[in-house]
Design a protein around this motif. Structure first.
Motif, PDB file in Angstrom:
ATOM      1  N   ARG A 111      20.199  43.709  52.719  1.00 35.53           N
ATOM      2  CA  ARG A 111      21.015  42.686  53.375  1.00 35.53           C
ATOM      3  C   ARG A 111      22.487  43.084  53.217  1.00 35.53           C
ATOM      4  N   PRO A 112      23.305  42.734  54.163  1.00 38.71           N
ATOM      5  CA  PRO A 112      24.742  43.031  54.012  1.00 38.71           C
ATOM      6  C   PRO A 112      25.334  42.159  52.923  1.00 38.71           C
ATOM      7  N   PRO A 113      26.368  42.634  52.258  1.00 34.03           N
ATOM      8  CA  PRO A 113      26.980  41.833  51.206  1.00 34.03           C
ATOM      9  C   PRO A 113      27.643  40.584  51.773  1.00 34.03           C
ATOM     10  N   SER A 114      27.634  39.504  51.005  1.00 32.68           N
ATOM     11  CA  SER A 114      28.292  38.281  51.430  1.00 32.68           C
ATOM     12  C   SER A 114      29.785  38.458  51.333  1.00 32.68           C
ATOM     13  N   ARG A 115      30.501  37.796  52.207  1.00 34.15           N
ATOM     14  CA  ARG A 115      31.956  37.886  52.206  1.00 34.15           C
ATOM     15  C   ARG A 115      32.544  36.490  52.166  1.00 34.15           C
ATOM     16  N   LYS A 116      33.745  36.397  51.624  1.00 28.30           N
ATOM     17  CA  LYS A 116      34.437  35.111  51.594  1.00 28.30           C
ATOM     18  C   LYS A 116      34.874  34.728  53.007  1.00 28.30           C
ATOM     19  N   ASP A 117      34.891  33.429  53.286  1.00 32.40           N
ATOM     20  CA  ASP A 117      35.359  32.951  54.596  1.00 32.40           C
ATOM     21  C   ASP A 117      36.864  33.181  54.729  1.00 32.40           C
ATOM     22  N   GLY A 124      36.876  43.786  30.537  1.00 31.38           N
ATOM     23  CA  GLY A 124      38.274  43.502  30.774  1.00 31.38           C
ATOM     24  C   GLY A 124      38.981  44.147  31.930  1.00 31.38           C
ATOM     25  N   GLY A 125      40.305  44.317  31.749  1.00 31.43           N
ATOM     26  CA  GLY A 125      41.155  44.890  32.765  1.00 31.43           C
ATOM     27  C   GLY A 125      41.339  43.911  33.910  1.00 31.43           C
ATOM     28  N   ASP A 126      41.596  44.430  35.107  1.00 33.26           N
ATOM     29  CA  ASP A 126      41.796  43.597  36.269  1.00 33.26           C
ATOM     30  C   ASP A 126      40.531  42.849  36.626  1.00 33.26           C
ATOM     31  N   ALA A 127      39.383  43.360  36.193  1.00 39.01           N
ATOM     32  CA  ALA A 127      38.138  42.658  36.472  1.00 39.01           C
ATOM     33  C   ALA A 127      38.159  41.278  35.873  1.00 39.01           C
ATOM     34  N   GLU A 128      38.798  41.125  34.713  1.00 36.54           N
ATOM     35  CA  GLU A 128      38.836  39.841  34.031  1.00 36.54           C
ATOM     36  C   GLU A 128      39.632  38.825  34.820  1.00 36.54           C
ATOM     37  N   ARG A 129      40.751  39.243  35.368  1.00 31.01           N
ATOM     38  CA  ARG A 129      41.632  38.292  36.015  1.00 31.01           C
ATOM     39  C   ARG A 129      41.264  38.049  37.463  1.00 31.01           C
ATOM     40  N   GLY A 130      40.516  38.978  38.081  1.00 35.07           N
ATOM     41  CA  GLY A 130      40.265  38.861  39.505  1.00 35.07           C
ATOM     42  C   GLY A 130      41.560  38.858  40.287  1.00 35.07           C
ATOM     43  N   SER A 131      42.537  39.631  39.834  1.00 36.12           N
ATOM     44  CA  SER A 131      43.884  39.562  40.395  1.00 36.12           C
ATOM     45  C   SER A 131      43.957  40.139  41.797  1.00 36.12           C
ATOM     46  N   ASP A 132      42.913  40.830  42.219  1.00 33.22           N
ATOM     47  CA  ASP A 132      42.973  41.439  43.541  1.00 33.22           C
ATOM     48  C   ASP A 132      42.248  40.606  44.579  1.00 33.22           C
ATOM     49  N   GLY A 133      42.015  39.357  44.294  1.00 31.48           N
ATOM     50  CA  GLY A 133      41.387  38.503  45.282  1.00 31.48           C
ATOM     51  C   GLY A 133      39.901  38.390  45.091  1.00 31.48           C
ATOM     52  N   GLY A 134      39.343  39.181  44.187  1.00 26.24           N
ATOM     53  CA  GLY A 134      37.928  39.067  43.884  1.00 26.24           C
ATOM     54  C   GLY A 134      37.089  39.901  44.819  1.00 26.24           C
ATOM     55  N   PRO A 148      34.655  49.872  42.147  1.00 24.34           N
ATOM     56  CA  PRO A 148      34.504  48.648  42.939  1.00 24.34           C
ATOM     57  C   PRO A 148      35.776  48.333  43.739  1.00 24.34           C
ATOM     58  N   VAL A 149      35.559  47.809  44.933  1.00 27.70           N
ATOM     59  CA  VAL A 149      36.650  47.580  45.875  1.00 27.70           C
ATOM     60  C   VAL A 149      36.556  46.170  46.448  1.00 27.70           C
ATOM     61  N   ASP A 150      37.712  45.554  46.667  1.00 27.69           N
ATOM     62  CA  ASP A 150      37.783  44.310  47.421  1.00 27.69           C
ATOM     63  C   ASP A 150      37.687  44.680  48.898  1.00 27.69           C
ATOM     64  N   PHE A 151      36.632  44.230  49.550  1.00 23.20           N
ATOM     65  CA  PHE A 151      36.382  44.663  50.922  1.00 23.20           C
ATOM     66  C   PHE A 151      37.458  44.180  51.889  1.00 23.20           C
ATOM     67  N   ASP A 152      37.976  42.989  51.675  1.00 22.25           N
ATOM     68  CA  ASP A 152      38.955  42.445  52.604  1.00 22.25           C
ATOM     69  C   ASP A 152      40.313  43.130  52.452  1.00 22.25           C
ATOM     70  N   ARG A 153      40.736  43.315  51.226  1.00 18.70           N
ATOM     71  CA  ARG A 153      42.034  43.956  50.990  1.00 18.70           C
ATOM     72  C   ARG A 153      41.938  45.478  51.000  1.00 18.70           C
TER      73      ARG A 153
END
Length: 231
Positions: A225-231, A52-62, A129-134
Motif C-alpha cells: 500500500r502507498p504510505p499515508s500522507r498528512k492532509d 534522539g536527534g531531530d527524530a525526537e523533536r519532529g522539527s522537520d514537520g514529521g 528517513p525523509v519528510d516526503f512533503d518537504r
C-alpha cells in the motif's frame, strides 16, 4: 491498656519456622515475593527518546513514514535480532544510527560521505528517513556495517563529526540501533513496507549494497500500500 495498641501475633502450629512467622505477619510481602517480576521497561514514545536527534523533536514537520518512525523509536523489548547480536561476551551488533545529520543531507550525500571517510565496502545497508512533503531529511540515518569489528572505528570517526559538505553546526552522534540489528533484520523490516511502494522516489528508500555496489532490494512478498500522507 493506657492508650497503647497491641499487635496480635497469629497463632502458629507447633514447630513452625521463623519464615512461616514472617510470612504470616507480612502477607503483602509474601505475595510480592511470589509474583512474577515486573518489566523494568516502559514505552520510550519517541522518535528520539531512545535514539534522539531531530527524530525526537519532529522539527522537520514529521515523516509520513511510520516504519522510519518506529525505527527511530527503538523497541524497549529488544527484538530477536538485537538479542542474538548481543549474545555472549562479544558484541556482534552492526546496525548503527547516525543522529544530528544536516537536514538537507540526502542518502546519496551520506553514502558519498561514508566512502570519502574510508568506509567504502564496509556497509551493506543505508537508510536516511525523509519528510516526503518537504523532501528533506529528518536528521538521522541507519547504517549496517558488514563486520562488527568495524564498529569502534566507525564510531570514532563519526562520533562528534562536523565536517559536512554543507554549512551546518550539527554535531553527529552515533548509537546502536535499538530496533533492528543486521542486514537480514533490516531487509525484513522494510521489504513489505509502504516505503518500497512504486510511488516513492528511489532516493527516499532504504538501499542495500554488496562489495560496495548497489544491489537490488528483495522484492516484496505481498502487495504494497502507498504510505499515508498528512492532509
Amino acid at each position: 491498656a493506657g492508650g497503647s495498641s497491641v499487635l496480635a501475633t497469629p497463632r502458629l502450629a507447633p514447630g513452625a519456622t521463623g519464615a512461616a512467622l514472617q510470612a504470616s505477619t507480612s502477607p503483602s510481602r509474601a505475595a510480592a515475593a511470589s509474583a512474577p517480576e515486573a518489566s523494568a521497561h516502559s514505552d520510550a514514545g519517541i522518535p528520539g527518546a531512545a535514539e534522539g536527534g531531530d527524530a525526537e523533536r519532529g522539527s522537520d514537520g514529521g515523516s509520513q513514514d511510520t516504519d522510519s518512525a518506529d525505527a527511530a523509536r527503538g523497541a524497549d523489548e529488544q527484538p530477536s535480532s538485537q538479542r542474538r547480536a548481543m549474545r555472549g561476551s562479544v558484541d556482534r551488533r552492526t546496525t548503527l544510527m547516525l543522529r544530528n545529520l544536516p537536514n538537507n543531507y540526502t542518502r546519496a550525500m551520506l553514502i558519498e560521505l561514508l566512502d570519502k571517510e574510508g568506509f567504502k565496502n564496509a556497509y551493506d545497508f543505508v537508510y536516511l528517513p525523509v519528510d516526503f512533503d518537504r523532501r528533506s531529511g529528518l536528521g538521522y540515518a541507519f547504517v549496517n556495517l558488514v563486520d562488527a569489528a568495524l564498529v569502534p572505528t566507525f564510531r570514532a570517526k563519526f562520533g562528534g563529526y562536523t565536517s559536512w559538505e554543507c554549512r551546518s553546526s550539527k554535531i553527529c552522534q552515533v548509537t546502536f540501533s535499538e530496533r533492528d540489528q543486521g542486514l537480514k533484520a533490516n531487509i525484513k523490516r522494510y521489504r513489505n513496507s509502504p516505503l518500497m511502494h512504486q510511488s516513492i522516489p528511489d532516493e527516499f528508500k532504504p538501499a542495500i549494497f554488496s562489495d560496495g555496489k548497489r544491489a537490488p532490494f528483495p522484492a516484496p512478498s505481498r502487495a504494497l500500500r502507498p504510505p499515508s500522507r498528512k492532509d
